[in-house]
Design an enzyme around this catalytic site. Sequence first.
Site, mmCIF file in Angstrom:
data_model
loop_
_atom_site.group_PDB
_atom_site.id
_atom_site.type_symbol
_atom_site.label_atom_id
_atom_site.label_comp_id
_atom_site.label_asym_id
_atom_site.label_seq_id
_atom_site.Cartn_x
_atom_site.Cartn_y
_atom_site.Cartn_z
ATOM 1 C CB VAL A 32 31.851 36.728 35.270
ATOM 2 C CG1 VAL A 32 31.142 36.404 36.554
ATOM 3 C CG2 VAL A 32 32.473 35.602 34.777
ATOM 4 C CG ASP A 81 42.128 40.756 32.943
ATOM 5 O OD1 ASP A 81 42.965 41.541 32.401
ATOM 6 O OD2 ASP A 81 42.240 39.579 32.618
#
Length: 263
Positions: free
Chosen positions: A13, A112
Amino acid sequence: MLLAVDAGNTNLVFALVEAGTREIKARWRIATDPRRTADEYAVWLSQLLALEGFSRDDVEAVIVSTVVPRALHNLEVLASKYFRTDALVAGRKPVEWGLALDVDEPQNLGADRAVNTIAAHALHPGDLIVIDFGTATTVDHSDFKGAYKGGIIAPGINLSLDALVNAAAKLPRIAIEAPRGNMSVIGRNTVDQMNIGVYWGYIAMIEGLVARMKREIGRPVKVVATGGLATLFEQHTDVFDAIEPDLTIQGLAIMWERAHIAS
């Protein structure tokens, strides 16, 4: 503008973020492929930036969080060659975590998950459980001080479905859908039975894991969900207190701000 890149196992992303306000001006998604070159990224991104009324010149900084080490080099080349800046990598100087990783193997924690913890605590005070619905589903606990205390890794729902379809020759590939109308958990055909098993089975897993974690923590806990599938489950469970679709991107923006201020 800040270009924040979340390189996951399934997708990358890219988000264009207004520095300071953390407002996301645009976001784009592409399948993760470590073989994709910086030049390929540049052509793709240049066209998408133009469609949103921006150009490469609007990007002043690049920050990357990745759980795919092989993808990092080409992203660093992309930053230096096409955006004329050195990519900051989450977890490395000068954008270190800035939070305690109170686990046995802190060096093995996925970037993440650390970034999500940072963002979640900036948005929600107190003890937290952060659920990220990605390739894997992670359920992480961080305490009221912001320290990462540990968590759970389970197969993501799409991964579970792929394993089921690949291992059972007669089962069809289906799309994961929230139940509509008839809420029975007794399916009357193969597709319904698969959807019930995957969807309600996943909700039961999440509710059960969160309940067990809350009992073990022993203090009030807020549950924050992120990832594309969070909204799919929201309508049929009350386990989530908040849904933050862009948690990782927000965390990257916060980390960039801290490094920028420190410099």
